[in-house]
Design a protein around this motif. Structure first.
Motif, PDB file in Angstrom:
ATOM      1  N   SER A   1     -57.980  11.297  66.203  1.00 44.33           N
ATOM      2  CA  SER A   1     -56.564  11.066  65.902  1.00 44.33           C
ATOM      3  C   SER A   1     -55.685  12.173  66.471  1.00 44.33           C
ATOM      4  O   SER A   1     -54.581  11.910  66.964  1.00 44.33           O
ATOM      5  N   SER A   2     -56.166  13.418  66.414  1.00 40.15           N
ATOM      6  CA  SER A   2     -55.418  14.522  67.005  1.00 40.15           C
ATOM      7  C   SER A   2     -55.318  14.357  68.512  1.00 40.15           C
ATOM      8  O   SER A   2     -54.257  14.606  69.109  1.00 40.15           O
ATOM      9  N   VAL A   3     -56.417  13.939  69.142  1.00 40.30           N
ATOM     10  CA  VAL A   3     -56.414  13.718  70.587  1.00 40.30           C
ATOM     11  C   VAL A   3     -55.453  12.584  70.944  1.00 40.30           C
ATOM     12  O   VAL A   3     -54.653  12.691  71.883  1.00 40.30           O
ATOM     13  N   THR A   4     -55.507  11.493  70.184  1.00 38.65           N
ATOM     14  CA  THR A   4     -54.595  10.366  70.412  1.00 38.65           C
ATOM     15  C   THR A   4     -53.142  10.828  70.320  1.00 38.65           C
ATOM     16  O   THR A   4     -52.312  10.494  71.171  1.00 38.65           O
ATOM     17  N   SER A   5     -52.851  11.603  69.291  1.00 37.04           N
ATOM     18  CA  SER A   5     -51.478  12.058  69.062  1.00 37.04           C
ATOM     19  C   SER A   5     -50.997  12.982  70.171  1.00 37.04           C
ATOM     20  O   SER A   5     -49.870  12.853  70.667  1.00 37.04           O
ATOM     21  N   MET A   6     -51.846  13.917  70.595  1.00 36.87           N
ATOM     22  CA  MET A   6     -51.436  14.849  71.644  1.00 36.87           C
ATOM     23  C   MET A   6     -51.332  14.158  72.994  1.00 36.87           C
ATOM     24  O   MET A   6     -50.479  14.523  73.818  1.00 36.87           O
TER      25      MET A   6
ATOM     26  N   ILE B   1     -53.922   2.900  70.813  1.00 32.50           N
ATOM     27  CA  ILE B   1     -54.478   2.387  69.562  1.00 32.50           C
ATOM     28  C   ILE B   1     -55.520   3.374  69.054  1.00 32.50           C
ATOM     29  O   ILE B   1     -56.554   3.591  69.697  1.00 32.50           O
ATOM     30  N   ASP B   2     -55.240   3.993  67.921  1.00 32.04           N
ATOM     31  CA  ASP B   2     -56.161   4.946  67.313  1.00 32.04           C
ATOM     32  C   ASP B   2     -57.178   4.168  66.477  1.00 32.04           C
ATOM     33  O   ASP B   2     -56.895   3.767  65.348  1.00 32.04           O
TER      34      ASP B   2
ATOM     35  N   GLY C   1     -61.915   7.045  80.708  1.00 33.95           N
ATOM     36  CA  GLY C   1     -62.570   8.337  80.765  1.00 33.95           C
ATOM     37  C   GLY C   1     -62.996   8.860  79.414  1.00 33.95           C
ATOM     38  O   GLY C   1     -62.728   8.266  78.366  1.00 33.95           O
ATOM     39  N   LEU C   2     -63.702  10.000  79.455  1.00 31.77           N
ATOM     40  CA  LEU C   2     -64.217  10.669  78.269  1.00 31.77           C
ATOM     41  C   LEU C   2     -63.530  12.013  78.104  1.00 31.77           C
ATOM     42  O   LEU C   2     -63.333  12.747  79.076  1.00 31.77           O
ATOM     43  N   ILE C   3     -63.150  12.324  76.871  1.00 32.37           N
ATOM     44  CA  ILE C   3     -62.556  13.617  76.525  1.00 32.37           C
ATOM     45  C   ILE C   3     -63.494  14.319  75.553  1.00 32.37           C
ATOM     46  O   ILE C   3     -63.909  13.735  74.546  1.00 32.37           O
ATOM     47  N   GLU C   4     -63.831  15.570  75.854  1.00 25.05           N
ATOM     48  CA  GLU C   4     -64.668  16.348  74.935  1.00 25.05           C
ATOM     49  C   GLU C   4     -63.783  17.292  74.129  1.00 25.05           C
ATOM     50  O   GLU C   4     -63.168  18.212  74.678  1.00 25.05           O
ATOM     51  N   ASN C   5     -63.708  17.030  72.832  1.00 29.15           N
ATOM     52  CA  ASN C   5     -62.901  17.842  71.930  1.00 29.15           C
ATOM     53  C   ASN C   5     -63.774  18.900  71.262  1.00 29.15           C
ATOM     54  O   ASN C   5     -64.998  18.782  71.221  1.00 29.15           O
TER      55      ASN C   5
END
Length: 282
Positions: free
Chosen positions: A50-55, A149-150, A201-205
């Motif tokens: 959710s943080s990644v979606t928001s940012m 869409i989260d 793509g893929l994001i690594e948090n």
């Protein structure tokens, strides 16, 4: 998006009374013009999706795009809290009006319809899936370049509903360095690949934390594996993100739009590039 109706040859969702093959558009859908619908998913919870979606939404907004977020994590909604959007969503004869954040990002979440934001949502899967559909059909989003869409974690009812019922253009997968997270993310990737939309793509948090005293990079969850995991699944790698206490504090205060991050901005730029590539191929 939607194919032309086979009975009346209209593009998209048919609105004629004589056509029985296609459902009529709602009043909200008639005024909505959404260019790209992007699903953000993860195999498991706790990776900061959710943080990644928001940012991502904030970074895209800063690039001049019109952005909205559909909070499809019905039983664990957090998007309104992150943006400091309070109160109930208003409605009109056409549908629900998506409230805006301070910077103009449109948001819709079940928490904007509850009496109290901490009221639990004790619903079974079909009711949850139906509400997600309503957020698509009955919310006035207006003109958007991107609707993010989260999704809730996993591969259950809501992701299935979104992929089967909404015109998703592409998917972003969020993971973290733990071996368990990467094992589970492959399940999410395989699910997304069963449907037509490409994986952008893929994001690594949570890849590392920066020591505030010596600036040393500390890999709390082990060596990041995002790039390797992306290659393993034959999908683009969008980048990695650190654990940042400042981001967490601003999220808790509903002031995430005050956060500045070159890493997020770069990932948003990479995402825009991947979308352009896929659009050119199709």
């Amino acid at each position: 998006m939607s194919e032309a109706c086979s009975s009346c040859s209209s593009a998209g969702t048919c609105t004629t009374d004589s056509c029985s093959n296609e459902p009529k558009m709602t009043e909200a859908q008639k005024v909505n013009h959404i260019h790209k619908v992007i699903a953000v998913m993860s195999g498991k919870g706790g990776v900061g999706k959710s943080s990644v979606t928001s940012m991502l939404a904030i970074s895209l907004k800063r690039q001049g795009y019109k952005v909205g977020i559909l909070d499809a994590d019905i039983t664990g909604p957090s998007i309104p809290k992150i943006f400091g959007v309070k109160g109930k969503a208003n409605g009109s004869e056409a549908g629900l009006i998506a409230p805006k954040s301070r910077s103009g990002i449109k948001v819709m979440s079940l928490n904007l319809l509850l009496e109290n934001e901490d009221d639990p949502v004790i619903w079974r899967g079909p009711m949850i899936a139906q509400l997600v559909n309503q957020f698509w059909k009955d919310v006035i989003w207006g003109d958007l370049d991107y609707l993010l869409i989260d999704l809730p974690p996993g591969t259950g009812d809501v992701p299935i509903t979104v992929f089967q019922s909404l015109p998703v253009n592409g998917t972003i997968v969020v993971t973290s360095p733990q071996a368990l997270a990467n094992m589970v993310v492959r399940k999410a990737v395989k699910m997304a690949q069963k449907y037509e939309p490409p994986i952008y793509g893929l994001i690594e948090n949570m890849a590392y934390v920066q020591c505030p005293d010596c600036n040393k990079r500390i890999e709390i969850f082990g060596k990041p594996k995002g790039q390797t995991e992306a290659q393993r699944n034959s999908i683009p790698y969008l980048g990695e993100l650190p654990i940042d206490p400042v981001l967490a504090a601003l999220s808790d205060d509903g002031k995430l739009e005050d956060y500045q991050s070159s890493a997020f901005d770069q990932i948003a730029e990479h995402l825009a590039e991947e979308i352009k590539k896929n659009s050119a191929m199709n």
